[in-house]
Design a protein around this motif. Structure first.
Motif: not given
Length: 589
Positions: A428-434, A498-505, A557-562
């Motif tokens: 998950e950290a890899f995807n966030r950095v990516k 946000i897109i990364n977290e929602v799609l990953t879930n 992260i989703i809450n924070s970014m919103t």
């Protein structure tokens, strides 16, 4: 001496000075540009292939392999078209082969290495021939190092050994090693040691003995006065000690060499030192130290370029400010002289027409010269603007590369993780950095560096997420509907995360039978309102689901970014899961 000969002498001086500054890319580039301008102005066509080669060297020093290859091929094309220039082809083939090898284009490197070898034979130069043998040995060594098949690896290393031995030829046994001979001896040691480590019937202890023999030969025949070379051999000898499990002796050699390289700041050799230490601690099973030195090895290259870039940026800013001041001063001078001319004209009305004409003509000539100088300085300022933009673009490129290194290290660490939870967290950290790396890749190609075209960004980002998260046994269709919206860099980062977290879930948890569909929309509503909506037709959310009470990092992260977007978040879990965020577009200055 005529003007043309003077121009040739000037070009030769620029090229000689450039060669002495070969490893310092900033002055090297400046001198080549100066020489190029003289060649174009005086039409000195004979210098065109030489300048093309030098441009190839410059782009090689800053790591731009594609541009380096382009200019070297241009030089070779000219050399091949003129019979009298054929002797120069050996060096041109040799340098291009080395550039291909640095870029890991090994088939091309091999082809031009063969051409260099053939041309060296045609030229009758024994020294060029020996250098070509060393080059062919290095290419075969590189081919072996990336070949995972033990049999093929063995065959390439045997070919490399054969080429290195040709380079040594019938040398005097006790003579001090030349630079190419040292490369050949260390190449022989390295290949014998690697063959010893292959799981083949031929991989018996005699190969390690041969590796030690050539390492000891280098250690004996490199004098103590050649301190750098002596310490390079120490690093090579430490590998033999490690193979024989003489770890204290190996570490002593590494530390002796490391003390010298770190004290003298020899960055290329410091890189090799870090790799040697990483390998040493890996064999000892001390993985924290191995990982630490592996990271230092990856970071040092970009650090060198960053230092040069900052220095050059300061130089450009100084030149830019100086040019502005000079332009302002000259504008005031011009205005003052024009006013003086008017006053003088009013006082000399009674003077004969002929005298007045002479004065007018004089000032017109002066004004034309000043206008010409102003135009030239305007051109310099515009050029400075362009170079600063290029540097900003290069900075985003470096940031992207560093983020890719970090993401690669995270992915490597995830493979070594023992628990599935740790592995999942690292991925998950890899995807966030990516995600952030993709943003900087878009900024690298942007014209303003302040805004991002969201259609292209979302398309590239979803491909990365889908490729890294979706498993081979899943049949999930992802479709996107994105308006051609331009968002600020800060808002683009928030949307990307946000897109990364929602799609990953969704990919990981939404589909019980590994089959379904996801729709992603990013649409404009009115002039400055945006809605991001991501819906799947999976199993949905529990009836008592409350995002504010959810402890997962993803939802935080989703809450924070919103909040950062000053938006409104809505999550529905009926007939699948649908995440919607309404927010206002930030004005872009």
């Amino acid at each position: 001496m005529n003007d043309r000969q003077q121009a040739k002498n000037l070009v030769d001086a620029y090229l000689d000075t450039a060669w002495s500054n070969y490893m310092q890319s900033i002055p090297f580039k400046y001198l080549i540009k100066k020489a190029d301008s003289v060649v174009l102005k005086e039409r000195l066509t004979g210098y065109q292939p030489v300048l093309a080669e030098y441009k190839g060297f410059y782009f090689s020093t800053i790591g731009n392999t594609d541009s380096s290859i382009y200019y070297q091929l241009e030089a070779i094309s000219i050399y091949e078209s003129i019979d009298s220039l054929a002797p120069k082809l050996m060096n041109a083939y040799f340098n291009l082969s080395e550039t291909y090898m640095k870029g890991n284009f090994l088939d091309e490197a091999f082809a031009y290495g063969k051409k260099a070898l053939k041309q060296a034979k045609a030229n009758g130069s024994k020294l060029d021939l020996k250098y070509s043998y060393v080059l062919m040995g290095s290419i075969n060594t590189r081919k072996a190092s990336i070949n995972k098949n033990p049999t093929d690896n063995y065959l390439y290393r045997k070919k490399a050994i054969k080429e290195y031995k040709k380079a040594l030829g019938a040398r005097k046994q006790e003579a001090i090693l030349e630079s190419y001979e040292l490369s050949a001896v260390l190449g022989l040691s390295d290949n014998y040691r690697e063959i010893h480590n292959l799981e083949l019937e031929e991989s018996h202890s005699s190969y390690l003995d041969s590796a030690e023999k050539y390492t000891n030969l280098a250690f004996t025949l490199v004098p103590d006065s050649m301190v750098t070379e002596k310490n390079i051999v120490r690093l090579q000898k430490s590998y033999i000690m490690q193979e024989r499990e003489e770890f204290p002796e190996a570490l002593q050699l590494i530390n002796e060499a490391g003390s010298f390289f770190l004290h003298h700041g020899e960055l290329f050799n410091i890189k090799q030192l870090y790799m040697t230490k990483a390998d040493f601690y890996k064999k000892m099973g001390i993985m924290d130290s191995a990982f630490h030195y592996q990271k230092l090895y990856y970071n040092i290259s970009d650090s060198i370029v960053d230092l040069e870039t900052r220095k050059y940026t300061n130089q450009l800013e100084t030149q830019y400010e100086t040019a502005k001041k000079e332009k302002r001063i000259q504008a005031l001078e011009t205005q003052s002289k024009l006013q003086k001319a008017k006053n003088q004209l009013s006082l000399t009305v009674a003077i004969a027409i002929g005298v007045i004409l002479i004065i007018v003509i004089y000032f017109l000539i002066q004004n034309r010269k000043k206008s010409k100088r102003l135009a030239e300085q305007n051109k310099i300022i515009q050029q400075s603007h362009k170079e600063i933009e290029d540097l900003i673009r290069e900075s985003h490129h470096r940031i992207k590369n560093n983020l890719q290194v970090v993401s690669s290290l995270l992915k490597m660490q995830s493979k070594n993780a023992k628990s599935e939870e740790t592995k999942a967290n690292l991925l998950e950290a890899f995807n966030r950095v990516k995600t952030i790396a993709v943003l900087h890749q878009k900024l690298q190609g942007s014209q303003t560096f302040k805004q991002i075209q969201m259609q292209e960004f979302v398309s590239q980002l979803t491909e990365v997420i889908q490729g890294s998260v979706m498993s081979s046994d899943q049949d999930i269709q992802l479709s996107t509907d994105v308006d051609p919206i331009l968002l600020s860099t800060d808002q683009s980062i928030s949307i990307g995360l946000i897109i990364n977290e929602v799609l990953t879930n969704s990919f990981k948890y939404a589909f019980a039978e590994n089959k379904g569909s996801i729709i992603l929309q990013l649409k404009e509503e009115g002039t400055d309102s945006i809605i991001l909506k991501i819906c799947d037709d999976g199993k949905g959310l529990p009836e008592d689901f409350d995002i504010s009470q959810n402890p997962s990092l993803g939802y935080k992260i989703i809450n924070s970014m919103t909040v950062k977007l000053k938006g409104k978040l809505d999550i529905s879990g009926i007939n699948g899961t649908c995440t919607s965020i309404h927010f206002k577009k930030t004005p872009i200055a």
